[in-house]
Design a protein around this motif. Sequence first.
Motif, PDB file in Angstrom:
ATOM      1  N   GLU A 183      -8.595  25.224  -2.823  1.00  0.00           N
ATOM      2  CA  GLU A 183      -7.624  24.158  -2.580  1.00  0.00           C
ATOM      3  C   GLU A 183      -7.369  23.942  -1.092  1.00  0.00           C
ATOM      4  O   GLU A 183      -7.276  22.820  -0.616  1.00  0.00           O
ATOM      5  CB  GLU A 183      -6.308  24.494  -3.290  1.00  0.00           C
ATOM      6  CG  GLU A 183      -5.334  23.349  -3.317  1.00  0.00           C
ATOM      7  CD  GLU A 183      -4.132  23.648  -4.190  1.00  0.00           C
ATOM      8  OE1 GLU A 183      -3.184  24.280  -3.679  1.00  0.00           O
ATOM      9  OE2 GLU A 183      -4.149  23.282  -5.384  1.00  0.00           O
ATOM     10  N   ASP A 184      -7.257  25.028  -0.339  1.00  0.00           N
ATOM     11  CA  ASP A 184      -6.992  24.909   1.097  1.00  0.00           C
ATOM     12  C   ASP A 184      -7.875  25.855   1.908  1.00  0.00           C
ATOM     13  O   ASP A 184      -7.482  26.329   2.965  1.00  0.00           O
ATOM     14  CB  ASP A 184      -5.510  25.209   1.392  1.00  0.00           C
ATOM     15  CG  ASP A 184      -5.080  26.585   0.894  1.00  0.00           C
ATOM     16  OD1 ASP A 184      -5.872  27.221   0.160  1.00  0.00           O
ATOM     17  OD2 ASP A 184      -3.969  27.025   1.238  1.00  0.00           O
ATOM     18  N   ALA A 185      -9.099  26.123   1.411  1.00  0.00           N
ATOM     19  CA  ALA A 185      -9.967  27.077   2.097  1.00  0.00           C
ATOM     20  C   ALA A 185     -11.418  26.883   1.676  1.00  0.00           C
ATOM     21  O   ALA A 185     -11.716  26.239   0.671  1.00  0.00           O
ATOM     22  CB  ALA A 185      -9.524  28.508   1.795  1.00  0.00           C
ATOM     23  N   ILE A 186     -12.307  27.469   2.475  1.00  0.00           N
ATOM     24  CA  ILE A 186     -13.719  27.576   2.107  1.00  0.00           C
ATOM     25  C   ILE A 186     -13.942  29.012   1.656  1.00  0.00           C
ATOM     26  O   ILE A 186     -13.570  29.967   2.356  1.00  0.00           O
ATOM     27  CB  ILE A 186     -14.638  27.262   3.308  1.00  0.00           C
ATOM     28  CG1 ILE A 186     -14.413  25.843   3.807  1.00  0.00           C
ATOM     29  CG2 ILE A 186     -16.108  27.467   2.919  1.00  0.00           C
ATOM     30  CD1 ILE A 186     -14.772  24.772   2.812  1.00  0.00           C
ATOM     31  N   ILE A 187     -14.538  29.211   0.490  1.00  0.00           N
ATOM     32  CA  ILE A 187     -14.757  30.537  -0.047  1.00  0.00           C
ATOM     33  C   ILE A 187     -16.250  30.777  -0.206  1.00  0.00           C
ATOM     34  O   ILE A 187     -16.998  29.886  -0.637  1.00  0.00           O
ATOM     35  CB  ILE A 187     -14.012  30.727  -1.392  1.00  0.00           C
ATOM     36  CG1 ILE A 187     -14.223  32.156  -1.926  1.00  0.00           C
ATOM     37  CG2 ILE A 187     -14.431  29.682  -2.421  1.00  0.00           C
ATOM     38  CD1 ILE A 187     -13.339  32.481  -3.123  1.00  0.00           C
ATOM     39  N   ALA A 188     -16.689  31.964   0.185  1.00  0.00           N
ATOM     40  CA  ALA A 188     -18.111  32.310   0.092  1.00  0.00           C
ATOM     41  C   ALA A 188     -18.234  33.778  -0.302  1.00  0.00           C
ATOM     42  O   ALA A 188     -17.364  34.601   0.019  1.00  0.00           O
ATOM     43  CB  ALA A 188     -18.815  32.047   1.424  1.00  0.00           C
ATOM     44  N   MET A 189     -19.326  34.079  -0.982  1.00  0.00           N
ATOM     45  CA  MET A 189     -19.588  35.455  -1.396  1.00  0.00           C
ATOM     46  C   MET A 189     -21.042  35.792  -1.109  1.00  0.00           C
ATOM     47  O   MET A 189     -21.947  35.039  -1.470  1.00  0.00           O
ATOM     48  CB  MET A 189     -19.296  35.649  -2.884  1.00  0.00           C
ATOM     49  CG  MET A 189     -19.363  37.099  -3.347  1.00  0.00           C
ATOM     50  SD  MET A 189     -19.138  37.262  -5.128  1.00  0.00           S
ATOM     51  CE  MET A 189     -20.769  36.796  -5.712  1.00  0.00           C
ATOM     52  N   SER A 190     -21.260  36.913  -0.444  1.00  0.00           N
ATOM     53  CA  SER A 190     -22.618  37.382  -0.156  1.00  0.00           C
ATOM     54  C   SER A 190     -22.857  38.683  -0.915  1.00  0.00           C
ATOM     55  O   SER A 190     -22.012  39.134  -1.696  1.00  0.00           O
ATOM     56  CB  SER A 190     -22.792  37.601   1.351  1.00  0.00           C
ATOM     57  OG  SER A 190     -22.074  38.744   1.780  1.00  0.00           O
TER      58      SER A 190
ATOM     59  N   LYS B 175     -12.147  31.326   4.305  1.00  0.00           N
ATOM     60  CA  LYS B 175     -11.739  30.718   5.564  1.00  0.00           C
ATOM     61  C   LYS B 175     -10.623  29.717   5.301  1.00  0.00           C
ATOM     62  O   LYS B 175     -10.855  28.609   4.826  1.00  0.00           O
ATOM     63  CB  LYS B 175     -12.934  30.018   6.225  1.00  0.00           C
ATOM     64  CG  LYS B 175     -12.639  29.452   7.603  1.00  0.00           C
ATOM     65  CD  LYS B 175     -13.883  28.826   8.224  1.00  0.00           C
ATOM     66  CE  LYS B 175     -13.585  28.274   9.616  1.00  0.00           C
ATOM     67  NZ  LYS B 175     -14.791  27.661  10.226  1.00  0.00           N
ATOM     68  N   PHE B 176      -9.391  30.127   5.620  1.00  0.00           N
ATOM     69  CA  PHE B 176      -8.240  29.248   5.497  1.00  0.00           C
ATOM     70  C   PHE B 176      -8.134  28.385   6.758  1.00  0.00           C
ATOM     71  O   PHE B 176      -8.903  28.560   7.705  1.00  0.00           O
ATOM     72  CB  PHE B 176      -6.964  30.063   5.296  1.00  0.00           C
ATOM     73  CG  PHE B 176      -6.947  30.869   4.031  1.00  0.00           C
ATOM     74  CD1 PHE B 176      -6.632  30.278   2.823  1.00  0.00           C
ATOM     75  CD2 PHE B 176      -7.263  32.227   4.046  1.00  0.00           C
ATOM     76  CE1 PHE B 176      -6.618  31.021   1.645  1.00  0.00           C
ATOM     77  CE2 PHE B 176      -7.249  32.976   2.891  1.00  0.00           C
ATOM     78  CZ  PHE B 176      -6.929  32.373   1.682  1.00  0.00           C
ATOM     79  N   LYS B 177      -7.165  27.492   6.789  1.00  0.00           N
ATOM     80  CA  LYS B 177      -7.017  26.603   7.936  1.00  0.00           C
ATOM     81  C   LYS B 177      -6.651  27.365   9.205  1.00  0.00           C
ATOM     82  O   LYS B 177      -7.092  27.025  10.299  1.00  0.00           O
ATOM     83  CB  LYS B 177      -5.951  25.545   7.635  1.00  0.00           C
ATOM     84  CG  LYS B 177      -6.377  24.540   6.567  1.00  0.00           C
ATOM     85  CD  LYS B 177      -5.291  23.496   6.325  1.00  0.00           C
ATOM     86  CE  LYS B 177      -5.734  22.482   5.280  1.00  0.00           C
ATOM     87  NZ  LYS B 177      -4.678  21.464   5.015  1.00  0.00           N
ATOM     88  N   GLU B 178      -5.833  28.409   9.056  1.00  0.00           N
ATOM     89  CA  GLU B 178      -5.355  29.133  10.231  1.00  0.00           C
ATOM     90  C   GLU B 178      -5.735  30.592  10.244  1.00  0.00           C
ATOM     91  O   GLU B 178      -5.323  31.340  11.138  1.00  0.00           O
ATOM     92  CB  GLU B 178      -3.825  28.997  10.334  1.00  0.00           C
ATOM     93  CG  GLU B 178      -3.342  27.561  10.512  1.00  0.00           C
ATOM     94  CD  GLU B 178      -1.836  27.479  10.642  1.00  0.00           C
ATOM     95  OE1 GLU B 178      -1.185  28.537  10.508  1.00  0.00           O
ATOM     96  OE2 GLU B 178      -1.321  26.379  10.885  1.00  0.00           O
ATOM     97  N   SER B 179      -6.513  31.045   9.307  1.00  0.00           N
ATOM     98  CA  SER B 179      -6.898  32.467   9.265  1.00  0.00           C
ATOM     99  C   SER B 179      -8.198  32.638   8.486  1.00  0.00           C
ATOM    100  O   SER B 179      -8.638  31.730   7.776  1.00  0.00           O
ATOM    101  CB  SER B 179      -5.793  33.312   8.623  1.00  0.00           C
ATOM    102  OG  SER B 179      -5.596  32.918   7.274  1.00  0.00           O
ATOM    103  N   VAL B 180      -8.790  33.802   8.655  1.00  0.00           N
ATOM    104  CA  VAL B 180     -10.042  34.131   7.976  1.00  0.00           C
ATOM    105  C   VAL B 180      -9.900  35.513   7.342  1.00  0.00           C
ATOM    106  O   VAL B 180      -9.362  36.441   7.953  1.00  0.00           O
ATOM    107  CB  VAL B 180     -11.229  34.123   8.960  1.00  0.00           C
ATOM    108  CG1 VAL B 180     -12.505  34.589   8.261  1.00  0.00           C
ATOM    109  CG2 VAL B 180     -11.418  32.744   9.558  1.00  0.00           C
TER     110      VAL B 180
END
Length: 306
Positions: A49-56, A63-68
Amino acid sequence: MEEEGQQSLECIQANQIFPKKSPVLEEENMQVPFPELHGEFTEYVGRAEDAIIAMSNYRLHIKFKESVVNVPLQLIECVECRDMFQLHVTCKDCKVVRCQFSTFEQCQEWLKRLNAVVRPPSRLEDLFSFAFHAWCMEVYAGEKEQHGELCRPGEHVTSWFKNEVERMGFDTQNAWRISDINSKFRLCPSYPQQLLVPAWITDKELENVAAFRSWKRFPAVVYRHQSTGAVIARCGQPEVSWWGWRNADDEHLVQSIAKACAVDSSNRKHLPNGRYTNGSDLPDTDFGESSEEPCCTYPHKITHCS
């Protein structure tokens, strides 16, 4: 028959055992949002909703707007879906990560993906460290011989240990000594063969302390801050039992580590006669001695790691 046998053998490189895969992108224009490590490949990239999510094969990255947030997969204790749209990740270090999704289906899909990888691996080779090592050996082929040398037992291991002691500035003339009590791992199989202890602590005392500590992991110093002289010591838990047993040699060793810190402090003050002090010269009252909690007496000088 001989020719057939020769043809059945194929030489492959180490990194080919752990081939990289192309990521599954939930949107066509998405990219992997972090630099990958050697041997790491990203499996899924999506949008919350407010972030990019990835899984390796190594981490969960949000990765949120103001934090990782970067969480190694093996650090995840459990994953669950809360309030239908929220992914709730509980880590083994008590950290909690929450990620909100727009749809229930998307939240369930990421829940399924994470639950499939946080389980203990069925094979030891599935741990990321093996893939990382294989790809590092290929990238840094020139250092392969050096790495192999470090992994083989021998006298070179002793020299590396002494080099580290010198690099961190331990005073092995007055405050500390290198003990060979664990030679051939005879005392504690999970400790290195050489250990750093206060100079006035005997091997006999170390044996008595080892008998009192879990897995015979007696307090041994592993790091020194060169400016403050503070050290980190690792050890197993004391086996005090329900009756609160104590061990005089164990308490003396913990106190001696704090005293050795004072001897080996960054300013290294000399006594009037021109020599350094030793542990027996320093009164116990200088270190706030407590008979109740000997392992927690010196927070300003020593840190214990179990």
